[in-house]
Write a protein that holds these residues in place. Sequence first.
Motif, mmCIF file in Angstrom:
data_model
loop_
_atom_site.group_PDB
_atom_site.id
_atom_site.type_symbol
_atom_site.label_atom_id
_atom_site.label_comp_id
_atom_site.label_asym_id
_atom_site.label_seq_id
_atom_site.Cartn_x
_atom_site.Cartn_y
_atom_site.Cartn_z
ATOM 1 N N VAL A 12 0.738 -1.272 0.073
ATOM 2 C CA VAL A 12 -0.154 -0.035 0.088
ATOM 3 C C VAL A 12 0.843 1.260 -0.009
ATOM 4 N N LEU A 96 -2.017 -1.777 -5.990
ATOM 5 C CA LEU A 96 -1.649 -2.712 -5.088
ATOM 6 C C LEU A 96 -0.046 -3.185 -5.120
ATOM 7 N N LEU A 175 -7.829 -4.986 2.413
ATOM 8 C CA LEU A 175 -7.601 -4.526 0.958
ATOM 9 C C LEU A 175 -8.867 -5.029 0.124
ATOM 10 N N SER A 260 -5.522 2.995 -1.951
ATOM 11 C CA SER A 260 -4.128 2.160 -1.909
ATOM 12 C C SER A 260 -3.559 2.565 -3.482
ATOM 13 N N SER A 265 -8.055 0.373 -5.581
ATOM 14 C CA SER A 265 -8.052 -0.570 -4.521
ATOM 15 C C SER A 265 -8.051 0.293 -3.375
ATOM 16 N N PHE A 267 -7.779 0.791 1.272
ATOM 17 C CA PHE A 267 -7.115 0.012 2.167
ATOM 18 C C PHE A 267 -7.665 0.486 3.623
#
Length: 309
Positions: A12, A96, A175, A260, A265, A267
């Motif tokens: 991350v 990621l 995640l 992220s 994505s 987190f």
Amino acid sequence: MKSINVFAPATVANVACGFDIFGFAVDNPGDKITLTLREEPGVTITDIIGDDGRLPREAHRNTAGIAIQSYLQHIGRTDVGVDAVLYKQMPLGSGLGSSAASAVAGVFAINELLDRPLTTRQLIPFAMEGERIACGSAHADNVGPSLLGGFVVVRSYQPLDVIRIDTTANLFCTLVHPDIEVNTKDARFILKNEVSLKNTITQMGNVAGLIAGLMTPDYDLISRSLVDVIIEPVRAILIPEFNEAKQAALESGALGCSISGSGPSMFALSRDAETASRVGAAMQQAFLGVGITSEAYISEINRQGPRVI
């Protein structure tokens, strides 16, 4: 013939307030690589599994391939020949650190095969060359934590100064990758070139607070510091239901939640695995409310970095 299998963790980057300077590694997901030495000099990508044919097979255009080539040139071993099989185990363009994990796996593996002429920390610049190929910028906020493990700060690029933060904080990461794609170059293009003094001061306070919270550890301080007033408000528009997913995470007990890397994505950090799982389910439900499916990964912070498997 000598062969090795290596796993390198996903990461991350940014970690809310730390745009381009913060990153941490996770236990799951990650990429794997198999390297086999051969007599004929040169680096060959013999296969890539899990990319649906999207990644280049030419070594000089592949993140793992160029990292290995840069390493071999640096140590003066252009006589070495190596075949590489790359196993992509996370979505491409996910935020990621997929490209970083491949580069890290490659350069760590070749260093192991050649009996470690360099330390793990000394491998960072070669993994950064993989990032240059992937997104046009040789940044270290993904490759740093993927190589060193744990939480990492990139203090400077000229000269390169990457610091691993020692922390006893017991944190679990959620995640969630919604099934959409955000191009890293596009995510950078929309950012503003100028930032107000007010937001700069706020962001600096959060950066300092996050480091202090990790080192203490002080979970309330970590929570208060996981706030991004500069990048997140701009990039959030690229992620449908971002605000709803973030709110769902916080209401489910997360210490903090943000994008992220460059997304899509997201987190979240929590104090235990049960909370992290609950947070992931809530975030997935928020995306599903508008018909977006997603993948969720729950893991502890990876403190080891890459490993031979």
